[in-house]
Scaffold this active site. Structure first.
Site, PDB file in Angstrom:
ATOM      1  N   MET A  15      84.856 -19.838   4.353  1.00 61.58           N
ATOM      2  CA  MET A  15      84.396 -18.688   5.316  1.00 61.58           C
ATOM      3  C   MET A  15      85.451 -17.829   5.746  1.00 61.58           C
ATOM      4  O   MET A  15      85.323 -17.216   6.765  1.00 61.58           O
ATOM      5  CB  MET A  15      83.544 -19.437   6.268  1.00 61.58           C
ATOM      6  CG  MET A  15      82.473 -20.062   5.718  1.00 61.58           C
ATOM      7  SD  MET A  15      81.017 -20.281   6.767  1.00 61.58           S
ATOM      8  CE  MET A  15      81.884 -21.353   8.224  1.00 61.58           C
ATOM      9  N   HIS A  57      92.928 -24.475   4.303  1.00 63.22           N
ATOM     10  CA  HIS A  57      92.391 -23.735   3.104  1.00 63.22           C
ATOM     11  C   HIS A  57      93.354 -23.451   2.016  1.00 63.22           C
ATOM     12  O   HIS A  57      93.199 -23.613   0.856  1.00 63.22           O
ATOM     13  CB  HIS A  57      91.901 -22.350   3.552  1.00 63.22           C
ATOM     14  CG  HIS A  57      90.881 -22.114   4.605  1.00 63.22           C
ATOM     15  ND1 HIS A  57      91.137 -21.689   5.892  1.00 63.22           N
ATOM     16  CD2 HIS A  57      89.446 -22.375   4.444  1.00 63.22           C
ATOM     17  CE1 HIS A  57      89.844 -21.889   6.518  1.00 63.22           C
ATOM     18  NE2 HIS A  57      88.974 -22.173   5.888  1.00 63.22           N
ATOM     19  N   GLN A  60      73.985 -20.783   7.458  1.00 63.42           N
ATOM     20  CA  GLN A  60      74.351 -22.055   8.184  1.00 63.42           C
ATOM     21  C   GLN A  60      74.719 -22.009   9.519  1.00 63.42           C
ATOM     22  O   GLN A  60      74.970 -23.202  10.048  1.00 63.42           O
ATOM     23  CB  GLN A  60      75.466 -22.638   7.296  1.00 63.42           C
ATOM     24  CG  GLN A  60      76.842 -21.874   7.323  1.00 63.42           C
ATOM     25  CD  GLN A  60      77.891 -22.352   6.231  1.00 63.42           C
ATOM     26  OE1 GLN A  60      77.641 -21.985   5.248  1.00 63.42           O
ATOM     27  NE2 GLN A  60      78.889 -23.056   6.771  1.00 63.42           N
ATOM     28  N   LYS A 101      88.000 -32.742   6.137  1.00 67.10           N
ATOM     29  CA  LYS A 101      87.845 -32.366   7.415  1.00 67.10           C
ATOM     30  C   LYS A 101      86.415 -32.264   7.824  1.00 67.10           C
ATOM     31  O   LYS A 101      85.664 -32.957   8.695  1.00 67.10           O
ATOM     32  CB  LYS A 101      88.401 -31.269   8.088  1.00 67.10           C
ATOM     33  CG  LYS A 101      88.856 -31.202   9.347  1.00 67.10           C
ATOM     34  CD  LYS A 101      88.372 -30.552  10.441  1.00 67.10           C
ATOM     35  CE  LYS A 101      87.317 -29.575  10.378  1.00 67.10           C
ATOM     36  NZ  LYS A 101      87.480 -28.427  10.938  1.00 67.10           N
ATOM     37  N   ASP A 102      85.571 -31.779   6.879  1.00 61.09           N
ATOM     38  CA  ASP A 102      84.111 -31.608   6.937  1.00 61.09           C
ATOM     39  C   ASP A 102      83.644 -32.670   6.017  1.00 61.09           C
ATOM     40  O   ASP A 102      82.905 -32.631   5.037  1.00 61.09           O
ATOM     41  CB  ASP A 102      83.535 -30.571   6.295  1.00 61.09           C
ATOM     42  CG  ASP A 102      84.363 -29.397   7.163  1.00 61.09           C
ATOM     43  OD1 ASP A 102      83.888 -29.056   8.079  1.00 61.09           O
ATOM     44  OD2 ASP A 102      85.003 -28.427   6.551  1.00 61.09           O
ATOM     45  N   VAL A 159      94.325 -31.487   6.848  1.00 62.26           N
ATOM     46  CA  VAL A 159      95.701 -30.950   7.214  1.00 62.26           C
ATOM     47  C   VAL A 159      95.729 -30.781   8.635  1.00 62.26           C
ATOM     48  O   VAL A 159      94.718 -30.306   9.315  1.00 62.26           O
ATOM     49  CB  VAL A 159      96.068 -29.528   6.422  1.00 62.26           C
ATOM     50  CG1 VAL A 159      97.362 -29.089   6.880  1.00 62.26           C
ATOM     51  CG2 VAL A 159      95.778 -29.693   4.958  1.00 62.26           C
ATOM     52  N   ARG A 184      88.200 -22.572  13.865  1.00 65.78           N
ATOM     53  CA  ARG A 184      87.549 -22.401  15.319  1.00 65.78           C
ATOM     54  C   ARG A 184      88.590 -22.888  16.463  1.00 65.78           C
ATOM     55  O   ARG A 184      88.540 -22.664  17.710  1.00 65.78           O
ATOM     56  CB  ARG A 184      86.376 -23.266  15.543  1.00 65.78           C
ATOM     57  CG  ARG A 184      84.942 -22.906  14.782  1.00 65.78           C
ATOM     58  CD  ARG A 184      83.787 -23.640  15.032  1.00 65.78           C
ATOM     59  NE  ARG A 184      82.902 -22.932  14.560  1.00 65.78           N
ATOM     60  CZ  ARG A 184      81.993 -23.271  13.374  1.00 65.78           C
ATOM     61  NH1 ARG A 184      82.625 -24.244  12.774  1.00 65.78           N
ATOM     62  NH2 ARG A 184      81.031 -22.517  13.066  1.00 65.78           N
TER      63      ARG A 184
HETATM   64  O1  PAF Z   1      83.392 -25.132   4.691  1.00 69.99           O
HETATM   65  C1  PAF Z   1      83.077 -24.377   4.841  1.00 69.99           C
HETATM   66  O2  PAF Z   1      83.774 -23.288   5.096  1.00 69.99           O
HETATM   67  C2  PAF Z   1      81.667 -23.837   4.509  1.00 69.99           C
HETATM   68  O3  PAF Z   1      80.676 -24.424   4.858  1.00 69.99           O
HETATM   69  C3  PAF Z   1      81.418 -23.463   2.990  1.00 69.99           C
HETATM   70  C4  PAF Z   1      81.637 -24.870   2.165  1.00 69.99           C
HETATM   71  C5  PAF Z   1      82.356 -22.141   2.429  1.00 69.99           C
HETATM   72  C6  PAF Z   1      80.022 -22.763   2.691  1.00 69.99           C
HETATM   73  O4  PAF Z   1      79.788 -21.603   3.288  1.00 69.99           O
END
Ligand code: PAF
Length: 281
Positions: free
Chosen positions: A30, A37, A61, A149-150, A176, A187
């Site tokens: 995103m 990233h 989302q 992380k997610d 990281v 964020r």
């Molecule tokens: O982890 C994220 O940044 C978002 O949830 C993703 C996987 C790009 C989907 O919008």
């Protein structure tokens, strides 16, 4: 690096790559890139012939009360970062390109999306799986890269891939962290200096849990209680949940066993932050 805004143009480019026998790696993002990233992109660069980075702040989302409008965005900065890491395609579609006005189809992974973050964000994962499924269909990658992380997102996407027979490999890249151990997140930019200092209690509480387990503690409630006490000592950190659960089913565990995910979420000022560790017994 080619910057592409339409599905048609991206498909045309990737069709040629596939015909030439090149493997494709997708890094869904995103935007507002940080080292987390870039690490996903570097890994994709190492492992695939063609690296596609998608940059799309996915409205489905976010709940209406959440930070979709204010989510940090800086296209020019992101473009430079992606280019420097060696991405081949930066796919940045508009909302109109992704969701047609008569869009009616959503991908829903049941049960595991209602736990942990899903308890307070009931529609969040449906938005994530829908956009990720769409990206998989658009890009048709050999591999797709997600950050640990997610943690719940990773579990949910792997389940979707298994259940719906997507033909690709999900690569999970370690979290990281900043030098002081704060997990990197777009964020984090919402934090004031004082909030940022208090936010360190999140990774500290996870390290405390690890130490307890290393010294023989197995009772999940005892570990959670100590973590909670630590976190509640910071007035600007509002704990949402601590979960000690099975890293595959996300079912809460009474004892630490097998592959255990210890995950938490907290509001620090305007920022909702998450962090986790995985313990393998
Ligand atoms: O982890 C994220 O940044 C978002 O949830 C993703 C996987 C790009 C989907 O919008």
């Amino acid at each position: 690096m080619k910057v592409i805004n339409t599905i048609k143009e991206l498909r045309q480019g990737l069709k040629k790559e596939r015909q030439a026998g090149r493997t494709i790696g997708l890094v869904p993002t995103m935007g507002y890139f940080h080292e987390g990233h870039l690490e996903l992109m570097r890994r994709a660069r190492e492992e695939c012939d063609v690296v596609v980075v998608s940059l799309y702040v996915n409205p489905t989302q976010f709940a209406p009360s959440e930070d979709f409008e204010s989510y940090p965005r800086d296209f020019e900065r992101d473009k430079k970062f992606a280019e420097n890491v060696g991405a081949d395609y930066l796919f940045c579609p508009s909302n109109a390109e992704i969701y047609l006005p008569n869009h009616l189809t959503y991908v829903e992974v049941e049960k595991i999306t209602k736990r942990l973050c899903g308890a307070s964000r009931p529609h969040h994962f449906q938005g994530v799986t829908t956009i990720v499924a769409k990206l998989f269909n658009i890009v048709m990658p050999d591999k797709a890269y997600f950050g640990q992380k997610d943690a719940q997102q990773v579990v949910v996407i792997k389940k979707m891939v298994d259940d719906l027979n997507f033909d690709l490999e999900i690569v999970v890249v370690p979290t990281v962290r900043e030098e002081d151990d704060l997990a990197m997140s777009s964020r984090n930019t919402y934090l004031s200096d004082a909030e940022r200092v208090e936010a360190l209690v999140l990774s500290e509480s996870l390290q405390h849990a690890k130490r307890l387990i290393d010294s023989g503690e197995r009772i999940a409630q005892k570990i959670k209680d100590e973590m909670q006490e630590l976190i509640e000592s910071k007035p600007q950190v509002n704990l949402e949940y601590i979960s000690i659960c099975d890293n595959r089913t996300l079912e809460e565990l009474s004892r630490v066993q097998g592959e255990t995910l210890i995950a938490l979420a907290a509001k620090v000022g305007k920022a909702r932050l998450i962090d986790n560790i995985v313990i393998k017994m």
